[in-house]
Design an enzyme around this catalytic site. Structure first.
Site, PDB file in Angstrom:
ATOM      1  N   LYS A 184      24.868 -11.907  -5.502  1.00  0.00           N
ATOM      2  CA  LYS A 184      23.411 -11.979  -5.453  1.00  0.00           C
ATOM      3  C   LYS A 184      23.016 -13.414  -5.170  1.00  0.00           C
ATOM      4  O   LYS A 184      22.938 -14.499  -5.871  1.00  0.00           O
ATOM      5  CB  LYS A 184      22.829 -11.473  -6.781  1.00  0.00           C
ATOM      6  CG  LYS A 184      21.411 -11.269  -7.065  1.00  0.00           C
ATOM      7  CD  LYS A 184      20.372 -12.143  -6.511  1.00  0.00           C
ATOM      8  CE  LYS A 184      19.968 -13.283  -7.396  1.00  0.00           C
ATOM      9  NZ  LYS A 184      19.160 -14.246  -6.890  1.00  0.00           N
ATOM     10  N   GLU A 259      29.239 -22.553 -13.643  1.00  0.00           N
ATOM     11  CA  GLU A 259      29.144 -23.973 -12.997  1.00  0.00           C
ATOM     12  C   GLU A 259      28.067 -24.485 -13.271  1.00  0.00           C
ATOM     13  O   GLU A 259      26.927 -23.856 -12.374  1.00  0.00           O
ATOM     14  CB  GLU A 259      29.655 -24.195 -11.626  1.00  0.00           C
ATOM     15  CG  GLU A 259      29.710 -25.378 -10.941  1.00  0.00           C
ATOM     16  CD  GLU A 259      31.253 -25.693 -10.788  1.00  0.00           C
ATOM     17  OE1 GLU A 259      31.994 -25.374 -11.903  1.00  0.00           O
ATOM     18  OE2 GLU A 259      31.640 -26.500 -10.009  1.00  0.00           O
ATOM     19  N   CYS A 293      24.706 -30.710  -7.656  1.00  0.00           N
ATOM     20  CA  CYS A 293      25.028 -30.714  -9.181  1.00  0.00           C
ATOM     21  C   CYS A 293      25.569 -31.917  -9.487  1.00  0.00           C
ATOM     22  O   CYS A 293      25.609 -32.532 -10.652  1.00  0.00           O
ATOM     23  CB  CYS A 293      25.544 -29.401  -9.597  1.00  0.00           C
ATOM     24  SG  CYS A 293      27.000 -28.965  -8.761  1.00  0.00           S
ATOM     25  N   GLU A 395      18.059 -33.358 -14.756  1.00  0.00           N
ATOM     26  CA  GLU A 395      18.265 -33.246 -13.777  1.00  0.00           C
ATOM     27  C   GLU A 395      17.310 -33.159 -12.782  1.00  0.00           C
ATOM     28  O   GLU A 395      16.272 -32.430 -12.923  1.00  0.00           O
ATOM     29  CB  GLU A 395      19.344 -32.082 -13.683  1.00  0.00           C
ATOM     30  CG  GLU A 395      20.017 -32.025 -12.316  1.00  0.00           C
ATOM     31  CD  GLU A 395      20.875 -30.696 -12.335  1.00  0.00           C
ATOM     32  OE1 GLU A 395      20.638 -29.565 -12.825  1.00  0.00           O
ATOM     33  OE2 GLU A 395      21.877 -30.818 -11.621  1.00  0.00           O
TER      34      GLU A 395
HETATM   35  P1  NAP Z   1      18.752 -21.314 -11.089  1.00  0.00           P
HETATM   36  O1  NAP Z   1      17.358 -20.981 -11.282  1.00  0.00           O
HETATM   37  O2  NAP Z   1      19.682 -21.220 -12.445  1.00  0.00           O
HETATM   38  O3  NAP Z   1      19.342 -20.198 -10.118  1.00  0.00           O
HETATM   39  C1  NAP Z   1      20.681 -19.846  -9.632  1.00  0.00           C
HETATM   40  C2  NAP Z   1      20.630 -18.402  -9.465  1.00  0.00           C
HETATM   41  O4  NAP Z   1      20.480 -17.386 -10.560  1.00  0.00           O
HETATM   42  C3  NAP Z   1      19.912 -17.824  -8.479  1.00  0.00           C
HETATM   43  O5  NAP Z   1      20.383 -16.847  -7.743  1.00  0.00           O
HETATM   44  C4  NAP Z   1      18.796 -17.296  -9.289  1.00  0.00           C
HETATM   45  O6  NAP Z   1      18.087 -16.034  -8.620  1.00  0.00           O
HETATM   46  C5  NAP Z   1      19.612 -16.572 -10.359  1.00  0.00           C
HETATM   47  N1  NAP Z   1      19.035 -16.401 -11.660  1.00  0.00           N
HETATM   48  C6  NAP Z   1      17.874 -16.656 -12.100  1.00  0.00           C
HETATM   49  N2  NAP Z   1      17.510 -16.024 -13.417  1.00  0.00           N
HETATM   50  C7  NAP Z   1      18.544 -15.118 -13.549  1.00  0.00           C
HETATM   51  C8  NAP Z   1      18.731 -14.199 -14.652  1.00  0.00           C
HETATM   52  N3  NAP Z   1      18.052 -14.118 -15.599  1.00  0.00           N
HETATM   53  N4  NAP Z   1      19.751 -13.349 -14.428  1.00  0.00           N
HETATM   54  C9  NAP Z   1      20.694 -13.617 -13.397  1.00  0.00           C
HETATM   55  N5  NAP Z   1      20.494 -14.339 -12.407  1.00  0.00           N
HETATM   56  C10 NAP Z   1      19.515 -15.207 -12.253  1.00  0.00           C
HETATM   57  O7  NAP Z   1      19.270 -22.522 -10.381  1.00  0.00           O
HETATM   58  P2  NAP Z   1      18.530 -23.206  -9.029  1.00  0.00           P
HETATM   59  O8  NAP Z   1      17.510 -23.680  -9.191  1.00  0.00           O
HETATM   60  O9  NAP Z   1      18.723 -22.012  -8.029  1.00  0.00           O
HETATM   61  O10 NAP Z   1      19.527 -24.235  -8.740  1.00  0.00           O
HETATM   62  C11 NAP Z   1      19.700 -25.538  -9.254  1.00  0.00           C
HETATM   63  C12 NAP Z   1      20.579 -25.680 -10.253  1.00  0.00           C
HETATM   64  O11 NAP Z   1      21.853 -25.014  -9.977  1.00  0.00           O
HETATM   65  C13 NAP Z   1      20.707 -26.947 -10.749  1.00  0.00           C
HETATM   66  O12 NAP Z   1      20.496 -27.103 -12.215  1.00  0.00           O
HETATM   67  C14 NAP Z   1      22.090 -27.462 -10.578  1.00  0.00           C
HETATM   68  O13 NAP Z   1      22.763 -28.266 -11.010  1.00  0.00           O
HETATM   69  C15 NAP Z   1      22.770 -25.999 -10.503  1.00  0.00           C
HETATM   70  N6  NAP Z   1      23.836 -26.241  -9.663  1.00  0.00           N
HETATM   71  C16 NAP Z   1      25.328 -26.408 -10.023  1.00  0.00           C
HETATM   72  C17 NAP Z   1      26.280 -26.368  -9.335  1.00  0.00           C
HETATM   73  C18 NAP Z   1      27.505 -26.671  -9.943  1.00  0.00           C
HETATM   74  O14 NAP Z   1      28.397 -26.640  -9.139  1.00  0.00           O
HETATM   75  N7  NAP Z   1      27.846 -26.945 -11.135  1.00  0.00           N
HETATM   76  C19 NAP Z   1      26.115 -26.321  -7.815  1.00  0.00           C
HETATM   77  C20 NAP Z   1      24.756 -26.131  -7.454  1.00  0.00           C
HETATM   78  C21 NAP Z   1      23.613 -25.874  -8.238  1.00  0.00           C
HETATM   79  P3  NAP Z   1      16.545 -16.560  -7.864  1.00  0.00           P
HETATM   80  O15 NAP Z   1      16.903 -16.418  -6.630  1.00  0.00           O
HETATM   81  O16 NAP Z   1      15.529 -15.622  -8.274  1.00  0.00           O
HETATM   82  O17 NAP Z   1      16.194 -17.788  -8.382  1.00  0.00           O
END
Ligand code: NAP
Ligand code: MG
Length: 497
Positions: A184, A259, A293, A395
């Site tokens: 997804k 992650e 991240c 963040e």
């Molecule tokens: P996010 O809002 O947590 O979304 C990540 C993914 O999860 C998206 O595909 C999102 O779908 C999906 N999602 C959201 N709610 C969900 C639920 N209830 N059940 C299942 N899936 C769900 O994060 P983001 O804003 O896209 O990315 C930024 C964050 O990611 C930052 O906090 C960053 O630090 C973190 N990040 C971490 C790493 C690492 O390697 N540690 C790498 C990259 C990013 P949608 O498409 O609808 O949003």
């Protein structure tokens, strides 16, 4: 204007669909949405919006295909991944352009990221051949050994900041050890997930072994993690969503690999090589528009060099070229969306209210045609940041740096660890004894010494709110397998320990 075709926005003529059982499909509901170019605000393409029925079809296709894939020789699976890497390199410009368009990132960087994705595929192909099975010590009357079996169907849910590299972090490894995957992708960057599926199919991956369900996390993502036939959830994203996912997966007794976010400390002592510190630190908080991240967003500086380092960083930050992702020489493109831009602006306003000073940036740069409506933000450096303030703790996910001075090693370590995250950290010093001592004290899964954001592929955990499950190395792959013990009686009475 450049005549190099890579600096032209590609036209996307077809809608991004779901990819289930080797076929491109519309959502069962027929629902579609529009994906935007964040650098212009213009629509790019229509995208199918999957829901629970699409998830069910994708998981069923994965379940059907998985045993046949797992039944192949390991070397055959590795050959498919290596062939996919070759095709990714061959198509790097075209896929990179699509990624640049969808995510607003500079096209040269996007192309490099596709090439890096190819290398990551090759990495997992190699590592998968190092999986260990063991022979347990027994007496002469028995043989006890282990088998590593694939789990079955693995759900992969990814963010929008590095779409291709995020797919590469887990999907090739999951496939190499015989699992099937349902992906997804982030709703904001749907386009290259289909490229990945096409590349793998062309490389010989059987239909159904990788499926893509586009859609919202709260609907398609939620349905996927709740599905009883999903054995493991691999999630990269925010800490808040990670906690919810872990709770849901826990109810289903599914394995999770998370992650999550970071607020990494980049610690600079007065004896460090400041030329190296300036270029690496600037890169760390601005690359990908600061949307990573592992960004070193808390710069902890020994007080005696604070003013000099800030001045040099300010000057270097002002040299960075923010602009059209499809113009040659652009170093920072657009943030992912207007909402992300508003969020970064709110953090900056909050930091000012809390008494910090922006020594550079702190506003939106004016970008010319065709990017007047794009979501751009200037590299921003704040000094006078209190360790208790929001800017030091949360963040931002934009090109915003918080600089905090320290007096001595003890204070540096205390500040570095004063965070709810623990993804990575960096130490800059000429004193290697100090570096090794502090590396033990920093609560982060990866600690860099005299560098930051390098290619550390050694297996590692994370601390605190930054996630769980070992990343990198055969340890990551082994977590995607189930260990089985086989005891064979070689004759005589029942063997005992
Ligand atoms: P996010 O809002 O947590 O979304 C990540 C993914 O999860 C998206 O595909 C999102 O779908 C999906 N999602 C959201 N709610 C969900 C639920 N209830 N059940 C299942 N899936 C769900 O994060 P983001 O804003 O896209 O990315 C930024 C964050 O990611 C930052 O906090 C960053 O630090 C973190 N990040 C971490 C790493 C690492 O390697 N540690 C790498 C990259 C990013 P949608 O498409 O609808 O949003
Ligand atoms: Mg987009």
């Amino acid at each position: 204007m450049s005549s190099d075709p890579r600096y032209t926005r590609p036209s996307v003529d077809s809608a991004a669909q779901l990819y289930v059982g080797g076929e491109r499909l519309e959502a069962v509901s027929g629902e579609r949405t529009t994906t935007l170019d964040p650098s212009t605000g213009e629509p790019i393409a229509e995208v199918a919006v999957g829901g629970p029925s699409d998830v069910a079809a994708a998981v069923a296709a994965a379940r059907r295909a998985q045993p046949g894939w797992a039944g192949r020789e390991a070397g055959e699976r590795v050959a498919v991944l290596n062939e996919a890497a070759r095709i990714l390199r061959e198509r790097a410009v075209e896929i990179g352009q699509l990624e640049a368009l969808d995510a607003g990132k500079p096209v040269d960087q996007a192309i490099e990221q596709v090439e890096a994705t190819a290398s990551v595929f090759e990495y997992w192909a190699r590592v998968s051949l190092e999986i260990r099975e063991t022979l347990a010590p027994t007496g002469p009357r028995a043989l006890n050994y282990t088998l590593r079996e694939p789990l079955g169907v693995i759900a992969v849910i990814t963010p929008w900041n590095y779409p291709m590299l995020e797919y590469a972090e887990s999907i090739p490894g999951a496939l190499a050890v015989g699992n099937a995957v349902v992906l997804k992708p982030a709703a904001l960057t749907p386009l290259t997930a289909l490229s990945l599926a096409e590349v793998l199919s062309e490389a010989g991956l059987p239909p159904g072994v990788l499926n893509v369900v586009q859609g919202a996390g709260s609907v398609a993502g939620q349905a996927l993690i709740e599905h009883p036939d999903v054995e493991m959830v691999v999630f990269t994203g925010s800490t808040g969503v990670g906690r919810q996912i872990a709770a849901t997966a826990g109810q289903g007794l599914k394995r999770t690999w998370l992650e999550l976010g970071g607020k990494s400390a980049n610690v600079v002592f007065a004896d460090a090589d400041l030329d190296a510190v300036v270029s690496a630190s600037l890169f760390s908080f601005t690359v990908n528009q600061g949307q990573l991240c592992t960004a070193g967003t808390r710069l902890l500086v020994e007080r005696s060099i604070h003013d000099e380092l800030c001045e040099r960083l300010r000057a270097a930050a002002e040299e960075l070229v923010v602009g059209d992702p499809f113009a040659p020489g652009t170093q920072l493109g657009a943030l992912i969306s207007a909402a992300q831009l508003a969020s970064v602006e709110a953090y900056v306003e909050g930091a000012r209210r809390e008494g910090a000073t922006a020594i550079t940036g702190g506003d939106r740069p004016a970008i010319g045609a065709p990017c007047e409506q794009g979501s751009f933000y200037a590299p921003t450096i704040f000094t006078g940041v209190g360790p208790e303030t929001t800017l030091a703790r949360e963040e931002v996910f934009g090109p915003v740096l918080a600089v905090i001075p320290f007096e001595d090693e003890a204070e540096a370590l205390a500040l570095a660890n004063d965070t709810e995250y623990g993804l990575n950290g960096a130490l800059w010093t000429a004193d290697l004894t100090r570096a090794h001592r502090l590396a033990r004290g920093v609560e982060a899964g990866t600690v860099y010494v005299n560098t930051i954001n390098g290619g550390a592929s050694a297996p590692h955990d994370r601390y605190k709110g930054s996630g769980m499950g070992i990343a990198g190395g055969r340890e990551q792959l082994e977590a995607m397998t189930r260990l089985k013990s086989v005891l064979v009686n070689l004759g005589g009475p029942t063997p005992s320990l």
